[in-house]
Design a protein around this motif. Structure first.
Motif, mmCIF file in Angstrom:
data_model
loop_
_atom_site.group_PDB
_atom_site.id
_atom_site.type_symbol
_atom_site.label_atom_id
_atom_site.label_comp_id
_atom_site.label_asym_id
_atom_site.label_seq_id
_atom_site.Cartn_x
_atom_site.Cartn_y
_atom_site.Cartn_z
ATOM 1 N N GLY A 127 0.736 -1.100 -0.062
ATOM 2 C CA GLY A 127 0.005 -0.058 -0.069
ATOM 3 C C GLY A 127 0.994 1.304 -0.048
ATOM 4 O O GLY A 127 2.118 1.072 0.318
ATOM 5 N N LYS A 128 0.197 2.275 -0.581
ATOM 6 C CA LYS A 128 0.945 3.664 -0.387
ATOM 7 C C LYS A 128 0.305 4.777 0.120
ATOM 8 O O LYS A 128 -1.125 4.819 -0.076
ATOM 9 C CB LYS A 128 1.139 3.991 -1.941
ATOM 10 N N ILE A 129 0.849 5.348 1.268
ATOM 11 C CA ILE A 129 -0.021 6.476 1.732
ATOM 12 C C ILE A 129 0.214 7.756 1.134
ATOM 13 O O ILE A 129 0.983 8.141 0.593
ATOM 14 C CB ILE A 129 0.641 6.589 3.295
ATOM 15 N N LEU A 130 -1.057 8.289 0.944
ATOM 16 C CA LEU A 130 -1.057 9.392 0.089
ATOM 17 C C LEU A 130 -1.318 10.807 0.671
ATOM 18 O O LEU A 130 -0.833 11.675 0.267
ATOM 19 C CB LEU A 130 -2.480 9.222 -0.726
ATOM 20 N N GLU A 131 -1.598 10.655 2.043
ATOM 21 C CA GLU A 131 -1.850 11.820 2.693
ATOM 22 C C GLU A 131 -1.843 11.616 4.474
ATOM 23 O O GLU A 131 -2.227 10.663 4.609
ATOM 24 C CB GLU A 131 -2.970 12.989 2.322
ATOM 25 N N GLU A 132 -1.121 12.254 5.037
ATOM 26 C CA GLU A 132 -1.030 12.270 6.588
ATOM 27 C C GLU A 132 -1.703 13.783 7.033
ATOM 28 O O GLU A 132 -1.327 14.759 6.619
ATOM 29 C CB GLU A 132 0.365 12.107 7.035
ATOM 30 N N PHE A 133 -2.593 13.608 8.142
ATOM 31 C CA PHE A 133 -3.264 14.751 8.593
ATOM 32 C C PHE A 133 -3.758 14.461 9.999
ATOM 33 O O PHE A 133 -3.278 13.343 10.830
ATOM 34 C CB PHE A 133 -4.305 15.662 7.781
ATOM 35 N N ASN A 134 -4.212 15.285 10.714
ATOM 36 C CA ASN A 134 -4.910 15.042 12.059
ATOM 37 C C ASN A 134 -6.464 15.116 11.822
ATOM 38 O O ASN A 134 -7.115 16.222 11.198
ATOM 39 C CB ASN A 134 -4.418 16.073 13.172
ATOM 40 N N LEU A 135 -7.241 14.496 12.856
ATOM 41 C CA LEU A 135 -8.545 14.611 12.616
ATOM 42 C C LEU A 135 -8.891 14.411 14.226
ATOM 43 O O LEU A 135 -8.501 13.994 15.066
ATOM 44 C CB LEU A 135 -9.465 13.556 11.988
ATOM 45 N N PRO A 136 -10.187 15.342 14.434
ATOM 46 C CA PRO A 136 -10.783 15.446 15.718
ATOM 47 C C PRO A 136 -12.091 14.554 15.862
ATOM 48 O O PRO A 136 -12.747 14.145 15.224
ATOM 49 C CB PRO A 136 -11.306 16.824 15.935
ATOM 50 N N ALA A 137 -12.020 14.110 17.212
ATOM 51 C CA ALA A 137 -13.409 13.296 17.689
ATOM 52 C C ALA A 137 -13.180 13.187 19.263
ATOM 53 O O ALA A 137 -12.178 13.075 19.994
ATOM 54 C CB ALA A 137 -13.362 11.924 17.200
ATOM 55 N N LEU A 138 -14.064 13.297 19.945
ATOM 56 C CA LEU A 138 -14.220 13.134 21.418
ATOM 57 C C LEU A 138 -13.592 14.172 22.207
ATOM 58 O O LEU A 138 -13.069 13.923 23.086
ATOM 59 C CB LEU A 138 -14.032 11.745 21.751
ATOM 60 N N GLY A 139 -13.380 15.668 21.419
ATOM 61 C CA GLY A 139 -12.595 16.425 22.224
ATOM 62 C C GLY A 139 -11.079 16.178 22.091
ATOM 63 O O GLY A 139 -10.453 16.972 22.445
ATOM 64 N N GLN A 140 -10.737 15.377 21.306
ATOM 65 C CA GLN A 140 -9.309 14.959 21.095
ATOM 66 C C GLN A 140 -8.788 15.048 19.587
ATOM 67 O O GLN A 140 -9.722 15.107 18.745
ATOM 68 C CB GLN A 140 -8.862 13.503 21.517
ATOM 69 N N ARG A 141 -7.712 15.033 19.274
ATOM 70 C CA ARG A 141 -7.140 14.809 18.086
ATOM 71 C C ARG A 141 -5.998 13.787 17.741
ATOM 72 O O ARG A 141 -5.333 13.484 18.830
ATOM 73 C CB ARG A 141 -6.542 16.285 17.550
ATOM 74 N N GLY A 142 -6.200 13.269 16.579
ATOM 75 C CA GLY A 142 -5.075 12.007 16.380
ATOM 76 C C GLY A 142 -4.780 12.005 15.068
ATOM 77 O O GLY A 142 -5.230 12.545 14.270
ATOM 78 N N GLU A 159 -8.442 3.985 1.601
ATOM 79 C CA GLU A 159 -8.873 3.722 2.962
ATOM 80 C C GLU A 159 -8.664 5.303 3.635
ATOM 81 O O GLU A 159 -7.518 5.733 3.302
ATOM 82 C CB GLU A 159 -8.202 2.588 3.761
ATOM 83 N N ARG A 160 -9.289 5.308 4.760
ATOM 84 C CA ARG A 160 -8.878 6.631 5.416
ATOM 85 C C ARG A 160 -9.011 6.017 6.806
ATOM 86 O O ARG A 160 -9.962 5.261 7.200
ATOM 87 C CB ARG A 160 -10.172 7.818 5.379
ATOM 88 N N VAL A 161 -8.001 6.197 7.729
ATOM 89 C CA VAL A 161 -7.703 5.810 9.015
ATOM 90 C C VAL A 161 -7.516 6.988 9.938
ATOM 91 O O VAL A 161 -6.570 7.765 9.634
ATOM 92 C CB VAL A 161 -6.891 4.518 8.871
ATOM 93 N N ALA A 162 -8.100 6.863 11.020
ATOM 94 C CA ALA A 162 -7.694 7.965 12.272
ATOM 95 C C ALA A 162 -7.838 7.174 13.510
ATOM 96 O O ALA A 162 -8.520 6.186 13.918
ATOM 97 C CB ALA A 162 -8.764 8.993 12.393
ATOM 98 N N PHE A 163 -6.589 7.701 14.209
ATOM 99 C CA PHE A 163 -6.396 6.907 15.515
ATOM 100 C C PHE A 163 -6.516 8.076 16.699
ATOM 101 O O PHE A 163 -5.927 9.270 16.535
ATOM 102 C CB PHE A 163 -5.047 6.542 15.700
ATOM 103 N N ILE A 164 -7.443 7.830 17.572
ATOM 104 C CA ILE A 164 -7.985 8.904 18.300
ATOM 105 C C ILE A 164 -7.798 8.226 20.024
ATOM 106 O O ILE A 164 -8.350 7.305 20.262
ATOM 107 C CB ILE A 164 -9.517 9.123 18.216
ATOM 108 N N PRO A 165 -7.026 9.159 20.684
ATOM 109 C CA PRO A 165 -6.887 8.870 22.241
ATOM 110 C C PRO A 165 -8.098 8.928 22.839
ATOM 111 O O PRO A 165 -8.710 10.050 22.691
ATOM 112 C CB PRO A 165 -5.743 9.844 22.507
ATOM 113 N N ALA A 166 -8.470 8.133 23.691
ATOM 114 C CA ALA A 166 -9.859 8.445 24.433
ATOM 115 C C ALA A 166 -9.604 7.617 25.969
ATOM 116 O O ALA A 166 -8.699 7.034 26.147
ATOM 117 C CB ALA A 166 -11.013 7.852 23.848
ATOM 118 N N LEU A 167 -10.780 7.767 26.728
ATOM 119 C CA LEU A 167 -10.675 7.330 28.091
ATOM 120 C C LEU A 167 -10.551 5.894 27.880
ATOM 121 O O LEU A 167 -9.930 5.181 28.794
ATOM 122 C CB LEU A 167 -11.826 8.056 28.893
ATOM 123 N N ALA A 168 -11.428 5.442 26.962
ATOM 124 C CA ALA A 168 -11.584 3.843 26.969
ATOM 125 C C ALA A 168 -10.291 3.117 26.330
ATOM 126 O O ALA A 168 -10.138 1.809 26.125
ATOM 127 C CB ALA A 168 -12.566 3.316 26.347
#
Length: 214
Positions: A127-142, A159-168
């Motif tokens: 696979g080839k990553i086309l773009e990297e950025f940050n996205l928000p969810a649950l008051g956090q960004r990842g 594919e678009r994938v986001a990793f968000i840190p959360a309490l869980a």
């Protein structure tokens, strides 16, 4: 008076294998997590009534953690994997998935984009990553990534994938679609990130209702 219909939604159709994103383990990311995370129990509720916009909302329970998000129109729940929430479009050309990975490391609450990038490239061989950025969810960004890879038979997928840190723990959100459907499916991915809510440290989940005046 608010009208709420509660039911479980089960998809009878098997989702094509190329649509499903393989799970990333906590070890892959360097996060120490339980080897057997609790299964996710999902309940779909219809919510509406005077002054409210009609909508279907998914309520998810994972151990002591609770979540809720608005269901994108035209998507249905696929229940073959009890450790992920998977939503499939009516034409099977788009899949939205989210899961809980290992706990957020207390010594490094800001997720390392390089580690997340490595996991994606290991998962999507060639696979080839086309773009990297940050996205928000649950008051956090990842960290978030757009990538392109070939499924079985050489079929191209985006594919678009986001990793968000959360309490869980670290939440992974993904959108997989055919290249011609990828752009059109992004608003549904955005809706998932925008509307997801999580319980607090005391286990309380607050979900705002949708006004029909908006």
């Amino acid at each position: 008076m608010q009208a709420i219909k509660r039911f479980s939604l089960f998809a009878a159709t098997i989702v094509p294998f190329w649509l499903l994103a393989g799970p990333a383990s906590a070890a892959d990311l360097g996060w120490s997590g339980a080897s057997n995370p609790p299964p996710l129990r999902v309940e779909i509720r219809y919510e509406g009534g005077p002054g409210l916009a009609p909508a279907y909302r998914a309520y998810v329970t994972a151990g002591t953690n609770k979540f809720a998000f608005q269901m994108p129109a035209g998507f249905r729940l696929e229940t073959s994997d009890p450790q992920s929430v998977t939503l499939v479009s009516a034409d099977y050309n788009c899949v939205l998935t989210w899961r809980i990975l290992g706990p957020v490391p207390p010594e490094s609450p800001i997720l390392d984009p390089a580690s997340c990038r490595e996991v994606l490239l290991q998962r999507r061989s060639g696979g080839k990553i086309l773009e990297e950025f940050n996205l928000p969810a649950l008051g956090q960004r990842g960290p978030a990534f757009d990538l392109r890879w070939n499924a079985n038979g050489g079929m191209p997928r985006c594919e678009r994938v986001a990793f968000i840190p959360a309490l869980a723990g670290v939440l992974e959100f993904s959108l997989v679609a055919s290249p011609e459907k990828f752009l059109a499916a992004q608003p549904e991915f955005d809706l998932l990130l925008l509307t997801i809510r999580a319980s607090d440290a005391k286990g309380k989940l607050v979900v705002p209702m949708l006004s029909d005046k908006l």
